[in-house]
Design a protein around this motif. Sequence first.
Motif, PDB file in Angstrom:
ATOM      1  N   LEU A   1       0.955  -1.358  -0.101  1.00  0.00           N
ATOM      2  CA  LEU A   1       0.098  -0.051  -0.044  1.00  0.00           C
ATOM      3  C   LEU A   1       0.968   1.215   0.030  1.00  0.00           C
ATOM      4  N   CYS A   2       0.799   1.993  -1.230  1.00  0.00           N
ATOM      5  CA  CYS A   2       1.401   3.292  -0.889  1.00  0.00           C
ATOM      6  C   CYS A   2       0.511   4.532  -0.885  1.00  0.00           C
ATOM      7  N   MET A   3       1.016   5.605   0.125  1.00  0.00           N
ATOM      8  CA  MET A   3       0.338   6.690   0.542  1.00  0.00           C
ATOM      9  C   MET A   3       1.330   7.641  -0.260  1.00  0.00           C
ATOM     10  N   ILE A   4       0.652   8.625  -1.076  1.00  0.00           N
ATOM     11  CA  ILE A   4       1.461   9.587  -1.669  1.00  0.00           C
ATOM     12  C   ILE A   4       0.864  11.122  -1.634  1.00  0.00           C
ATOM     13  N   ASP A   5       1.576  11.973  -1.609  1.00  0.00           N
ATOM     14  CA  ASP A   5       1.162  13.449  -1.886  1.00  0.00           C
ATOM     15  C   ASP A   5       1.500  13.605  -3.295  1.00  0.00           C
ATOM     16  N   MET A   6       0.230  13.850  -3.941  1.00  0.00           N
ATOM     17  CA  MET A   6       0.100  13.805  -5.437  1.00  0.00           C
ATOM     18  C   MET A   6       0.820  15.191  -6.120  1.00  0.00           C
ATOM     19  N   ASP A   7       0.839  16.037  -5.522  1.00  0.00           N
ATOM     20  CA  ASP A   7       1.171  17.316  -5.974  1.00  0.00           C
ATOM     21  C   ASP A   7       2.887  17.513  -5.874  1.00  0.00           C
ATOM     22  N   PHE A   8       3.532  16.729  -6.365  1.00  0.00           N
ATOM     23  CA  PHE A   8       4.971  16.550  -6.492  1.00  0.00           C
ATOM     24  C   PHE A   8       5.341  17.547  -7.735  1.00  0.00           C
ATOM     25  N   VAL A   9       6.500  17.886  -7.822  1.00  0.00           N
ATOM     26  CA  VAL A   9       7.239  18.564  -8.936  1.00  0.00           C
ATOM     27  C   VAL A   9       8.037  17.518  -9.795  1.00  0.00           C
ATOM     28  N   ALA A  10       8.744  16.574  -8.942  1.00  0.00           N
ATOM     29  CA  ALA A  10       9.327  15.749  -9.551  1.00  0.00           C
ATOM     30  C   ALA A  10       9.661  14.463  -8.628  1.00  0.00           C
ATOM     31  N   MET A  11       9.498  13.211  -9.331  1.00  0.00           N
ATOM     32  CA  MET A  11       9.619  12.071  -8.514  1.00  0.00           C
ATOM     33  C   MET A  11      10.433  11.170  -8.953  1.00  0.00           C
ATOM     34  N   PRO A  12      11.474  10.758  -8.046  1.00  0.00           N
ATOM     35  CA  PRO A  12      12.524   9.596  -8.744  1.00  0.00           C
ATOM     36  C   PRO A  12      12.003   8.143  -8.751  1.00  0.00           C
ATOM     37  N   SER A  13      12.820   7.508  -9.367  1.00  0.00           N
ATOM     38  CA  SER A  13      12.648   6.103  -9.755  1.00  0.00           C
ATOM     39  C   SER A  13      12.297   5.322  -8.238  1.00  0.00           C
ATOM     40  N   LEU A  14      11.299   4.505  -8.238  1.00  0.00           N
ATOM     41  CA  LEU A  14      10.721   3.738  -7.356  1.00  0.00           C
ATOM     42  C   LEU A  14      11.340   2.319  -7.246  1.00  0.00           C
ATOM     43  N   ARG A  15      12.450   2.141  -8.080  1.00  0.00           N
ATOM     44  CA  ARG A  15      12.923   0.640  -8.079  1.00  0.00           C
ATOM     45  C   ARG A  15      13.350   0.277  -6.718  1.00  0.00           C
ATOM     46  N   ASP A  16      14.264   1.064  -6.389  1.00  0.00           N
ATOM     47  CA  ASP A  16      15.093   0.861  -5.059  1.00  0.00           C
ATOM     48  C   ASP A  16      14.177   0.598  -3.951  1.00  0.00           C
ATOM     49  N   MET A  17      13.399   1.459  -3.957  1.00  0.00           N
ATOM     50  CA  MET A  17      12.427   1.494  -2.547  1.00  0.00           C
ATOM     51  C   MET A  17      11.658   0.016  -2.661  1.00  0.00           C
ATOM     52  N   PHE A  18      11.113  -0.350  -3.599  1.00  0.00           N
ATOM     53  CA  PHE A  18      10.263  -1.511  -3.776  1.00  0.00           C
ATOM     54  C   PHE A  18      11.252  -2.716  -3.591  1.00  0.00           C
ATOM     55  N   ALA A  19      12.513  -2.695  -4.338  1.00  0.00           N
ATOM     56  CA  ALA A  19      13.450  -3.685  -4.326  1.00  0.00           C
ATOM     57  C   ALA A  19      13.821  -3.827  -2.790  1.00  0.00           C
ATOM     58  N   PHE A  20      14.212  -2.712  -2.101  1.00  0.00           N
ATOM     59  CA  PHE A  20      14.431  -3.041  -0.606  1.00  0.00           C
ATOM     60  C   PHE A  20      13.427  -3.520   0.287  1.00  0.00           C
ATOM     61  N   MET A  21      12.217  -3.215   0.026  1.00  0.00           N
ATOM     62  CA  MET A  21      11.110  -3.908   0.563  1.00  0.00           C
ATOM     63  C   MET A  21      11.144  -5.115   0.264  1.00  0.00           C
ATOM     64  N   ASP A  22      11.237  -5.644  -1.072  1.00  0.00           N
ATOM     65  CA  ASP A  22      11.199  -7.218  -1.333  1.00  0.00           C
ATOM     66  C   ASP A  22      12.276  -7.896  -0.960  1.00  0.00           C
ATOM     67  N   LYS A  23      13.659  -7.362  -0.758  1.00  0.00           N
ATOM     68  CA  LYS A  23      14.609  -7.805  -0.161  1.00  0.00           C
ATOM     69  C   LYS A  23      14.581  -8.070   1.297  1.00  0.00           C
ATOM     70  N   HIS A  24      13.627  -7.461   2.073  1.00  0.00           N
ATOM     71  CA  HIS A  24      13.824  -7.350   3.568  1.00  0.00           C
ATOM     72  C   HIS A  24      12.541  -7.459   4.014  1.00  0.00           C
ATOM     73  N   PRO A  25      11.896  -8.736   4.100  1.00  0.00           N
ATOM     74  CA  PRO A  25      10.525  -8.816   4.234  1.00  0.00           C
ATOM     75  C   PRO A  25      10.169  -8.572   5.837  1.00  0.00           C
ATOM     76  N   HIS A  26      11.265  -8.191   6.609  1.00  0.00           N
ATOM     77  CA  HIS A  26      10.895  -7.582   8.266  1.00  0.00           C
ATOM     78  C   HIS A  26      10.499  -6.215   8.221  1.00  0.00           C
ATOM     79  N   ILE A  27      10.993  -5.628   7.077  1.00  0.00           N
ATOM     80  CA  ILE A  27      10.672  -4.029   6.880  1.00  0.00           C
ATOM     81  C   ILE A  27       9.266  -3.873   6.678  1.00  0.00           C
ATOM     82  N   ASN A  28       8.376  -3.135   7.458  1.00  0.00           N
ATOM     83  CA  ASN A  28       6.937  -3.135   7.224  1.00  0.00           C
ATOM     84  C   ASN A  28       6.677  -1.595   6.559  1.00  0.00           C
TER      85      ASN A  28
END
Length: 275
Positions: free
Chosen positions: A121-148
Amino acid sequence: LGKMYMVRRVAVCFIVKDGEKYLKKNLNTFRDLVYDSGASEVHFYAVENDSTDSTKEDLQSLYANGYIHNVEHLTLDGRVSWQVCRDSGLKHNCLARVDRLGMLRQRAVNAALSTGEYDYLCMIDMDFVAMPSLRDMFAFMDKHPHINGIFGLSTTVKQRKCVYDIAASTNLDLGLLLLSRSRYARVSSGFGGVGIYRVAAVRAAGATYVGTTKVRCEHMRFNSHLENLIIDTKFRPVYDGVCHLFYVDTLRTIVYIALVCLVMVYVVRATKSRR
């Protein structure tokens, strides 16, 4: 962390009022970024209130074309959230504002959790000016199942080295963040424009934005139900706002200098006391 492809269903929740200038563009941008991170399915859940521009029509158009999975329109009192405080003679932020934002965010979360089965579940403030890649964020969560949960560290258009939104983190979190040399800092709460949560943990903990606890930010209330939360200090979404003048590199240097000075004072005093 490289790009990972896997079966990953993501529910993206956001609240909006008068967002015609950015809504369509940013929704498409964020949708592409989530898919680019390896998601197999992405559903958006929107809660809108009291818009006076074309936001309502834009949301209905996005819903009709399958870009948004669920839209809820609310009629409150026509005010922007900070006006709830100002009209009562209070500061820009107050508990009434926190409760209002929490109620809106929770309605989006409820819709997502009651509609489908998701991994994140992703909560976001949609009024951003620029948004970086989300690859590392999701990959970190996938790799560390104890992180909530994992959060960003937002910045502003004019001052890229500062932190824009610090209200979701405690003073202790911010202090530890200053002292940390790691990219991934353990915190009790955070947000920074983007928060990615493990749905199984949210369900198990009964995490909610709604409650009676006195907090300075609605995200603190939600995060208080969860353990093992992380801020990715390299994930820096950009917003158009006033910087909170929290210069990470500068303040970290100041803290280290202060600690060195305290140690030196202690050593000098201890040496004198032995004489």
